[in-house]
Design an enzyme around this catalytic site. Structure first.
Site, PDB file in Angstrom:
ATOM      1  N   GLU A 164       0.800  -1.219   0.000  1.00 24.07           N
ATOM      2  CA  GLU A 164       0.000   0.000   0.000  1.00 24.07           C
ATOM      3  C   GLU A 164       0.838   1.278   0.000  1.00 24.07           C
ATOM      4  O   GLU A 164       0.405   2.290  -0.520  1.00 24.07           O
ATOM      5  CB  GLU A 164      -0.948   0.010   1.211  1.00 24.07           C
ATOM      6  CG  GLU A 164      -2.017  -1.080   1.174  1.00 24.07           C
ATOM      7  CD  GLU A 164      -2.955  -0.941  -0.021  1.00 24.07           C
ATOM      8  OE1 GLU A 164      -3.219   0.203  -0.443  1.00 24.07           O
ATOM      9  OE2 GLU A 164      -3.411  -1.984  -0.548  1.00 24.07           O
ATOM     10  N   SER A 444     -53.433 -24.564  29.098  1.00 21.03           N
ATOM     11  CA  SER A 444     -53.266 -25.262  30.376  1.00 21.03           C
ATOM     12  C   SER A 444     -51.959 -24.953  31.081  1.00 21.03           C
ATOM     13  O   SER A 444     -51.745 -25.383  32.207  1.00 21.03           O
ATOM     14  CB  SER A 444     -53.351 -26.770  30.139  1.00 21.03           C
ATOM     15  OG  SER A 444     -54.576 -27.083  29.546  1.00 21.03           O
TER      16      SER A 444
END
Lengths: 754, 143
Positions: A164, A444
């Site tokens: 780079e 239930s």
């Protein structure tokens, strides 16, 4: 003309001052809005711990530990038939730091039988670091994990410089030779083919500018680079770059910086990566999408090898090392890698709970480290079980594929920590969270509440209830005629049978006798923190509650009568890993031990012989599992809540469009529950009964039946024993003898208890 | 004669062994360790150390860690209750003592829990924590 020049000069000067302020503000202030990172629970390892070798190795792999022949660096392990040798990484916990070290475990079956250090000395315990599994990130979806330059491998720095910016340590922000080279290349190609930007320029661009390619933007970028170099050392710029650069995409979240990219691609921290892996990460700087190693492995490999070639050229690595690195596979892994889309449902709950103490903005930007109770292994089991079982049920019941949905919570019974949570059947989908938000009729599942309210009013498991036809006139509402599941009435039934077989009429009548308001108040006492209406049908679960709320209620049963607020978060550390907050265990006794013992026996009976009895084909009876099924009208909702000694799990199955599923609690939710509990090393329910509890043999008519064949031994709160005798019972003497015998056994049991 | 000497020596040896065993029995061992797990024993030691230094959060963290390993250990719950008592968190001190009681039939531990609750209760009356009274009345009757 001169005026124009003067004006232009002042404009440029003003703009430069503006840029200077911008640059300094960014680098000297908080450079990034760092997301808060969410971790699973750490894993305590100790002799006697219950875990199989494959389970432990699974944990290690999820953490990115590498299998090697001889563990010689943190993050590696080796295994043989009975042994696992691990080079632990260090980690900062709320209660102190642990340094990297070697441990040696012997695992036989599913128990750790020995634990030693690197020198073969016995060790009491060790701790496997928690796993990063998610983040709460800022609105712009940038995610990063900061690294300091001193912790960055030298090979990475060299790789970056090699491809780079070779002149990084020589230039002043701009590299005129590099620029000239790029311009020549661009002119030759008739377009922009080469950047020529220095690392400093790239940082300026990433920090402050858009990706557009205009002369004006380029000039601004160069000006900013000069200003950056004016104010900051090279190493500061490089460190900022390493943390800033874009390196990938996880869903809608951008992976920035090498620290997070390392976890994202390799599931390992940056300082554990080898030359080939560091070169690959560097390769991604040029274009993380174009060189994506998952999608375009060949392209990524070519670029990686180019990085390696440049490093050799500049003398950063010797050709032998580079040649070896070129031969290496890419090494990226999807398994265990950091992904922001992992367990989003659990993350929802973390966020919900933390919002009480933290502003959302703080969570998104303060870089907190949040240690939760998530057990990655159990979470994995839950996600797998839900997916597989729902698909199997859909096939079996000829339901449209994908029509069923589910929600699951698994919590520790001793401290209320939520160890796993599913908000739907697609575990990576961060949408409607049914576990937290789906208010569904509970059927239930609510019934134990009615029976508990009755027990608190002096009823016992042997109390006889009327299950005969019931008609309830309601002012301003239609007449209510509850029916049993099988369509028949069962006459006079014991309370324990009404609970075990989930008789609707007996329960509805009991609810009316003791008062629905009382039952509703009890629900509030057990942790529901909102108002619900108390209609007569409330006793049969005609009330909409979330799986989360049901879990809180059942936790009071599973914990032996204590309200323990459900918790996801254990502790919070700040960005520098300093302790910030802790979420301590708290509890409150809300059910007396005597009533709890009796109710627990009832819920165990549901599994032993009632509506959940099919679990006995999957679990041994000595686990004494307790639970309750729930089915709502038209088979729209299938519920199961059940617990062993260490875990409670609540499961809901249904459809988002509320259409019938044809499933009962037992044929739907309970199947998933069983799949999960099979995998969590469930322990027996062991809630000691208070000394005052009396155990007496009872017949099916609720009469004292000491010595009678087929009689069932049940626990009783003093003063609630029946006073009727079965004809076969040898009256009082034998009853007393029975009680005495039981208490002697109890005493024996207790001498061994700490 | 030789037999007599030998049997005399044998008798003396037996007597010595018996005496030695009596001595061992006489010096009563310390109360059983809080756990069979060495890790838990060490953690409790650390927690006490932190408690003595009034670092209550550190103490509680370690005890909660120990409880994750041994949630049924009534003595660990008692230790946690003590930390909360010293921290002035009377309500939770009482609750943890209650939890400890629910898990044990050890009278000595029950007495310790009772004392702890009484201590919290007496301090509650001066700091007016309403939840203390409620729990005390529910679980232990009036003092």
């Amino acid at each position: 003309m001169r005026l124009f020049a003067v004006l232009a000069f002042f404009a440029l000067a003003g703009y430069t001052v503006y840029l200077d302020i911008t640059v300094r503000d960014k680098l000297e202030g908080s450079r990034w809005a760092i997301p808060s990172h969410i971790y699973s629970r750490p894993l305590d390892i100790f002799p006697g711990m219950v875990i199989t070798r494959p389970e432990l190795v699974g944990e290690l792999k999820q953490l990115g530990y590498r299998a090697v022949a001889h563990p010689d660096s943190p993050g590696t392990f080796a295994q043989s038939k009975y042994r696992v040798r691990i080079y632990l990484r260090g980690f900062t916990f709320w209660d102190g730091s642990s340094e990297p070290r070697i441990i040696d475990l012997r695992i036989e079956g599913n128990v750790v039988t020995a634990l030693h250090d690197a020198h073969g000395n016995p060790s009491d315990s060790a701790r496997l670091e928690p796993r990063l599994f998610g983040s709460i990130s800022p609105g712009h979806h940038e995610d990063r994990a900061l690294v300091r330059l001193e912790d960055v491998p030298q090979d990475l720095v060299h790789a970056l410089l090699a491809v780079e910016d070779r002149a990084f340590y020589k230039h002043f922000g701009i590299d005129p030779r590099g620029l000239a080279r790029a311009m020549w290349a661009n002119l030759s190609a008739g377009g922009v083919v080469q950047g020529g930007s220095t690392l400093t320029q790239q940082l300026a661009k990433n920090f402050f500018l858009t990706q557009e390619r205009t002369i004006q933007r380029k000039l601004t970028e160069m000006l900013m680079a000069l200003l950056l170099e004016l104010h900051y050392e090279k190493d500061e710029i490089l460190e900022a770059y390493i943390n800033e650069v874009y390196l990938g995409q996880s869903g809608n979240r951008a992976i920035h910086g090498f620290g997070l990219a390392s976890l994202f691609y390799f599931a390992r921290p940056l300082d554990e990566l080898n030359l080939s892996e560091l070169a690959l990460l560097t390769a991604l700087v040029k274009g993380a999408s174009y060189y994506n190693p998952f999608r375009s492995p060949e392209r990524a490999k070519t670029r990686r090898n180019l990085v390696l070639g440049n490093m050799v050229e500049l003398g950063y690595v010797d050709s032998t090392a580079a040649a070896e690195a070129r031969k290496a596979p890419l090494g990226v892994t999807r398994k265990g890698r950091y992904s922001s889309t992992e367990h989003p449902a659990y993350l929802d709950f973390v966020r919900l709970q933390l919002r009480r103490d933290y502003q959302e903005d703080g969570l998104r930007k303060a870089g907190l480290h949040i240690i939760t109770a998530l057990d990655p292994r159990i979470q994995g089991v839950v996600e797998k079980s839900v997916g597989q079982r729902l698909s199997a049920i859909e096939k079996q019941k000829n339901l449209p594929e994908g029509s069923l949905q589910s929600a699951v919570l698994v919590v520790r019974t001793d401290n209320g920590e939520v160890v796993a949570l599913a908000g739907g059947r697609a575990p990576r989908f961060a949408g409607f969270n049914r576990a937290l938000e789906a208010e569904r009729p509970v059927g239930s599942l609510i019934k134990p509440l009615v029976f508990l309210a009755a027990l608190e009013r002096g009823y016992s498991l042997a109390s006889m209830l009327d299950d005969g036809p019931l008609v309830v006139e309601q002012a301003g509402a239609p007449v209510w005629k509850p029916q049993n599941y099988d369509g028949t009435s069962h006459g006079s039934v014991r309370l324990i049978d009404a609970l075990s077989y989930s008789y609707n009429i007996a329960t509805a009548r009991l609810g009316l006798e003791i008062g629905i308001d009382r039952v509703v108040r009890l629900l509030r006492r057990l942790g529901l923190n909102r108002e619900v209406s108390g209609y007569p049908s409330f006793s049969l679960g005609a009330v909409n509650l979330t799986p989360l709320e049901m879990t809180q209620m059942y936790l009071a049963f599973a914990s032996g009568g204590f309200l323990i607020p459900l918790r996801t978060t254990r502790s919070v550390l700040n960005q520098d890993m300093q302790p910030l907050a802790r979420y301590p265990l708290s509890l409150e006794q809300v059910i007396e031990g005597e009533q709890m013992t009796v109710l627990n026996a009832g819920l165990q009976s549901v599994v032993a012989k009632g509506t959940a009895r099919s679990l006995n084909t999957r679990f041994p009876p000595n686990l004494k599992l307790a639970g309750k099924t729930g089915t709502t009208n038209g088979y729209r909702d299938s519920w199961f809540a059940g617990y062993g000694g260490n875990y409670l799990a609540v499961v809901w199955v249904g459809r988002d469009d509320n259409k019938p599923t044809g499933l009962t609690g037992a044929s739907g939710a309970m199947q998933i529950w069983g799949d999960i509990m099979k995998e969590v090393h469930i322990q027996p329910v062991d809630l000691p009964a208070p000394a005052s509890i009396e155990y007496v043999q009872i017949d099916q008519y609720g009469q004292l039946a000491t010595g009678c064949s087929g009689a069932q031994t049940l626990p009783f709160v003093p003063g609630t024993m029946p006073d009727r005798y079965a004809s076969c019972a040898s009256v009082k003497k034998r009853r007393d003898k029975s009680a005495k015998k039981q208490s002697w056994l109890e005493k024996l049991f207790d001498t061994n208890r700490k | 004669m030789r037999i007599k000497i030998l049997s005399g020596l044998g008798l003396a040896l037996v007597t010595l062994v018996v005496l030695a065993s009596c001595t061992t029995t006489a010096s009563r061992p310390e109360r059983q360790p809080i756990s069979d797990q060495a890790a838990v024993v060490n953690w409790v030691d650390s927690a006490r150390h932190f408690r003595d230094r009034k670092q209550f959060d550190q103490a509680a963290v370690i005890l909660e860690r120990a409880l994750r390993i041994e949630p049924g250990n009534a003595r660990l719950w008692h230790e946690l209750a003590r930390v909360h008592l010293d921290q002035g968190n009377f309500d939770q001190a009482i609750q943890f003592a209650t939890k400890s009681n629910a898990l044990t039939r050890d009278n000595e531990l029950k007495t310790s829990n009772r004392r702890l609750v009484n201590a919290a209760q007496s301090r509650c009356t001066t700091t007016s924590l309403s939840s203390c009274r409620k729990v005390i009345q529910n679980q232990y009757g009036r003092p």
